[in-house]
Design a protein around this motif. Structure first.
Motif, PDB file in Angstrom:
ATOM      1  N   ASP A  94       0.824  -1.207   0.000  1.00  9.43           N
ATOM      2  CA  ASP A  94       0.000   0.000   0.000  1.00  9.43           C
ATOM      3  C   ASP A  94       0.858   1.257   0.000  1.00  9.43           C
ATOM      4  O   ASP A  94       0.486   2.267  -0.610  1.00  9.43           O
ATOM      5  N   ALA A  95       2.012   1.209   0.663  1.00 13.18           N
ATOM      6  CA  ALA A  95       2.914   2.367   0.653  1.00 13.18           C
ATOM      7  C   ALA A  95       3.461   2.611  -0.749  1.00 13.18           C
ATOM      8  O   ALA A  95       3.597   3.762  -1.189  1.00 13.18           O
ATOM      9  N   ARG A  97       1.926   1.706  -3.579  1.00 13.33           N
ATOM     10  CA  ARG A  97       0.791   2.222  -4.370  1.00 13.33           C
ATOM     11  C   ARG A  97       0.574   3.706  -4.094  1.00 13.33           C
ATOM     12  O   ARG A  97       0.354   4.497  -5.021  1.00 13.33           O
ATOM     13  N   ARG A  98       0.624   4.081  -2.831  1.00 11.88           N
ATOM     14  CA  ARG A  98       0.395   5.477  -2.474  1.00 11.88           C
ATOM     15  C   ARG A  98       1.463   6.388  -3.081  1.00 11.88           C
ATOM     16  O   ARG A  98       1.161   7.511  -3.529  1.00 11.88           O
ATOM     17  N   SER A  99       2.689   5.932  -3.116  1.00 11.33           N
ATOM     18  CA  SER A  99       3.762   6.741  -3.697  1.00 11.33           C
ATOM     19  C   SER A  99       3.559   6.939  -5.190  1.00 11.33           C
ATOM     20  O   SER A  99       3.725   8.046  -5.715  1.00 11.33           O
ATOM     21  N   ILE A 101       0.687   6.762  -6.802  1.00 14.21           N
ATOM     22  CA  ILE A 101      -0.511   7.570  -7.028  1.00 14.21           C
ATOM     23  C   ILE A 101      -0.209   9.044  -6.835  1.00 14.21           C
ATOM     24  O   ILE A 101      -0.728   9.900  -7.567  1.00 14.21           O
ATOM     25  N   LEU A 102       0.639   9.371  -5.853  1.00 14.67           N
ATOM     26  CA  LEU A 102       1.012  10.771  -5.655  1.00 14.67           C
ATOM     27  C   LEU A 102       1.728  11.337  -6.879  1.00 14.67           C
ATOM     28  O   LEU A 102       1.553  12.510  -7.219  1.00 14.67           O
ATOM     29  N   TYR A 195      -9.165   1.150  -7.302  1.00 12.91           N
ATOM     30  CA  TYR A 195      -8.403   2.405  -7.247  1.00 12.91           C
ATOM     31  C   TYR A 195      -9.238   3.513  -6.593  1.00 12.91           C
ATOM     32  O   TYR A 195      -8.730   4.262  -5.739  1.00 12.91           O
ATOM     33  N   PHE A 198      -9.538   2.912  -2.926  1.00 13.14           N
ATOM     34  CA  PHE A 198      -8.268   3.198  -2.258  1.00 13.14           C
ATOM     35  C   PHE A 198      -8.087   4.701  -2.052  1.00 13.14           C
ATOM     36  O   PHE A 198      -7.538   5.130  -1.043  1.00 13.14           O
ATOM     37  N   MET A 199      -8.557   5.492  -3.013  1.00 13.17           N
ATOM     38  CA  MET A 199      -8.431   6.945  -2.907  1.00 13.17           C
ATOM     39  C   MET A 199      -9.428   7.527  -1.916  1.00 13.17           C
ATOM     40  O   MET A 199      -9.127   8.509  -1.228  1.00 13.17           O
TER      41      MET A 199
END
Length: 259
Positions: A94-95, A97-99, A101-102, A195, A198-199
């Motif tokens: 998840d970390a 994915r978050r990176s 997505i940013l 997605y 998750f957002m």
């Protein structure tokens, strides 16, 4: 007699104080009353106990383990150089994915896309697709297109797609982009739904269902109302409902559909 004994005891106390005042910092910290009240073997025992060195921990203190944080500057941005999400530890996926997505999908607008032989002529990637399909990204290393959403949230079966593994290069088959999106139950839309969740993990699902249900009901009433109006008009005029050719290619799809 009592006075002489007091003088002798005074000298005795003075000599004992001189013996005790040694360079040892541990012995110097022992109060005087302790030497006056205790003597002989007990006194030696007290000094020995206080002079015992306190064991100190060797080396620096242990550092508590922290969860690894993935910096986007250390993760490859080009989709052709990335590792699969499943290759990262479960607690770190998840970390990652978050990176990504940013940062967003990798879309090099100013890149000079190379031409290659597709079909009967040379073709190349069209940067307009970045605007039409926000999920698409281009790999400079592999000279191919990938799906950003499917890379992050696609299931194992969907990862066999060219947009996830290997890359898409058939620039002459533009319809492949729409085929990849597919219908409501397609693998891409399933990844897009994950997605979105998750957002917005705290979105009220019940409210969304109610809004969709009300909108579908409103559209259904509109279709039903105008269909009944068309039927009433055709019945009053005594006209046929269907024709010989009602396909989309037909120039005249007959009364009901045309109306």
């Amino acid at each position: 007699m009592k006075r002489s004994s007091d003088i002798a005891s005074l000298f005795q106390k003075y000599s004992s104080k001189k013996k005790v005042s040694s360079p040892s910092p541990v012995a110097a910290t022992i109060p005087e009353e302790q030497f006056e009240e205790q003597g002989g073997p007990d006194q030696d025992r007290v000094i020995a106990e206080n002079a015992t060195p306190i064991p100190m921990p060797s080396g620096p203190p242990p550092v508590a383990e922290k969860e690894p944080v993935y910096d986007i500057s250390r993760l490859p941005l080009d989709p052709g150089e990335r590792q699969s999400i499943a290759s990262y530890p479960c607690n770190d996926q998840d970390a990652v994915r978050r990176s990504y997505i940013l940062k967003g999908p990798f879309q090099p607008y100013a890149h000079e896309f190379e031409s290659r032989k597709n079909g009967d002529r040379d073709r190349q990637f069209n940067p307009i697709w970045f605007y039409k399909y926000p999920w698409i990204e281009y790999s400079i290393k592999k000279k191919a297109a990938f799906c950003f959403v499917c890379y992050l949230f696609a299931k194992e079966k969907a990862k066999k797609s060219a947009f996830v593994e290997g890359g898409w290069r058939n620039w002459n088959r533009i319809d492949t982009l729409d085929l990849h999106v597919g219908g409501v139950t397609s693998a891409h839309n399933a990844a897009q739904e994950r997605y979105n969740l998750f957002m917005t993990p705290h979105g009220a699902i019940d409210d969304k269902i109610v809004k969709v249900d009300n909108e579908e009901r409103r559209l259904y009433m509109i279709r039903l109302t105008y269909s009944l109006r068309c039927l009433r008009f055709l019945l009053q005029q005594g006209l046929a409902f269907r024709g010989h050719d009602e396909s989309e290619e037909s120039s005249n799809r007959e009364n009901f559909i045309e109306l």
